[in-house]
Design a protein around this motif. Structure first.
Motif: not given
Length: 497
Positions: A238-250
């Motif tokens: 979940p942490v890694l997916v959150g990092i991915m989601g945050g990076a793509f959102a930015a």
């Protein structure tokens, strides 16, 4: 065999859904035959020219605009054949997506990115590569843009043929520079910008490779090598997916929404942080539920990374469509504006019909010729699984954000392929380290011969050297070709300005 071996996982369900694209995959195999693909491409180029003829209207420059539309369609086809492979190759190589599913997703999201979030304004001459004032007349400017467009398309076509993923943006930059030099001399070139672009040849792949390797090391250390892999995965996926989601959102906020709202890097990072935290919290129960019944082995971990990998590939395609299509059809838009008004020094607005040519052309190019480069990026550089491919996709988003923050002009192609190389070289280093430890622990075991060790390298050196060589010569090759084409056009037009 255990009961769990017979139970379909979420990834199996996804594969069955994507398997519905099997007819598309069969059709792709058929139309990839040289003559059929060439025929369909020629029909699309002709249709693009007819569309320009209808929408531009009759004037003294109608013929030039029709030719330019054909060149723009040709360039868009080549982007689909070459550039999109970087987004979909890792997911296909990791068997998270079938070739048909990858083509369908990429075509939809590339087109959506181009049409919904594609930048509607580009600088006059490819981001300030040459000074607009150096062009004496609108005719000289139009000839230069024609030469840049055709040379970039020809170079990307050649690179696709030899199996080298290259930067289409760098190809356009090289084309503009070459035509500018042929038209107005070396003094017309903005050399500081060119130096930055040359630096990005090194910065892009190295950054992408280092970030991908670091995430792969993290996954191995925190999940793969833990005694209870599933418990570790519940904590860290979940942490890694959150990092991915945050990076793509930015990334999407910074690069993909400029048509709707202007967002600076600070606001984009705040958006990314908020989205990342939200996605992390949402994914905790999702991963927990998904991991129920999974065995404590590496194969089970691949299931947990499969769906995030597919989502990341789709988002990469959307971002690519939003960010790179305008660069590809920018010279065509410049020709249309200069032909209509004679104005070639102001910012250029890209009409919708030109964006449509770009979006559809990319989809056709991917459908007709994309599988070759997708297989090369996904399978032939190094062996990928969902975890390694996920690191590549995550690296691409994060590296673009870091580069934007530092003001560096980087290539998404170089970053993605650099990520694949980074994962492969990290595996080589890690394997070599493990073998050294084994030799120390068991000194009596005979060592493999040097030639055998070289043969077992995890990154294919032939592909590595071909791709690096293609990257290095992209700008000068496109520039030289563009200069020659410009001189031919100028001669054919009688040199009349």
């Amino acid at each position: 065999m255990t009961k769990n071996d017979y139970e379909p996982s979420h990834l199996d369900t996804l594969d069955r859904d994507l398997g519905r694209f099997s007819n598309l995959e069969t059709a792709t195999t058929y139309v990839s035959r040289p003559l059929v693909g060439l025929g369909v491409s020629l029909v699309f180029i002709v249709i693009a020219g007819l569309l320009a003829l209808i929408l531009f209207g009759k004037s003294s420059d109608t013929f030039i605009v029709v030719i330019a539309a054909g060149f723009g369609a040709y360039m868009a086809l080549n982007i689909g054949a070459n550039d999109v492979a970087n987004n979909m190759g890792p997911a296909v190589g990791a068997n998270a997506l079938t070739m048909g599913g990858a083509i369908a997703i990429a075509a939809i999201f590339e087109s959506a990115g181009a049409l919904l979030a594609g930048g509607d304004v580009v600088s006059t001459i490819a981001k300030g590569i040459i000074a607009p004032e150096s062009m004496q007349t609108a005719n000289v400017f139009i000839w230069a843009m024609l030469a840049a467009l055709l040379s970039a398309a020809l170079w990307v076509n050649l690179a696709t043929w030899i199996g080298a993923p290259v930067s289409t943006t760098h190809s356009v930059v090289g084309g503009v520079m070459g035509a500018g030099i042929a038209a107005a001399g070396f003094a017309a070139v903005n050399w500081p910008t060119m130096y930055k672009i040359a630096a990005s040849w090194v910065i892009s792949p190295v950054l992408g490779g280092v970030v991908a390797a670091l995430f792969l090391w993290f996954i191995k250390a925190r999940i793969v090598y833990q005694d209870d892999k599933i418990a570790a995965a519940r904590k860290w996926v979940p942490v890694l997916v959150g990092i991915m989601g945050g990076a793509f959102a930015a990334y999407l906020a910074l690069k993909g929404l400029k048509k709707i709202i202007k967002i600076d890097i600070q606001l984009a990072l705040l958006i990314g942080l908020g989205m990342g935290i939200a996605i992390w919290l949402v994914m905790i129960p999702v991963i927990k539920k998904q991991s129920i019944g999974l065995e404590n082995r590496n194969k089970s971990l691949k299931v947990l990374f499969g769906i995030p990998l597919v989502v990341s590939a789709a988002l990469l395609s959307f971002a690519h469509g939003a960010n790179d299509v305008a660069n590809a059809v920018g010279p065509l838009a410049a020709i249309v504006q200069a032909s209509k008004s004679g104005n070639f020094t102001d910012a250029i607005s890209i009409p919708l019909w030109i964006m449509v040519i770009g979006a559809i052309g990319i989809s056709f190019g991917l459908f007709l010729f994309g599988p070759k480069l997708i297989r090369m990026v996904g399978n032939q550089i190094t062996k990928l699984n969902p975890m390694r491919a996920y690191c590549v996709a995550l690296s691409a988003a994060i590296t673009v954000i870091v580069a934007s923050w530092l003001g560096l002009p980087v290539s998404s192609t170089h970053i993605a392929v650099g990520g694949v190389f980074g994962v492969g070289f990290f595996r080589e280093w890690h394997t070599s380290r493990q073998m050294k430890k084994r030799r120390i622990a068991m000194p009596d075991v005979p060592q493999q011969p040097k030639e055998e060790r070289r043969r077992r390298k995890l990154v294919r050196r032939s592909h590595f050297m071909t791709i690096i060589a293609a990257w290095v010569i992209t700008v000068p090759a496109a520039a030289l070709l563009s200069a020659l084409i410009f001189l031919v056009i100028k001669t054919m037009m009688g040199g009349a300005a």
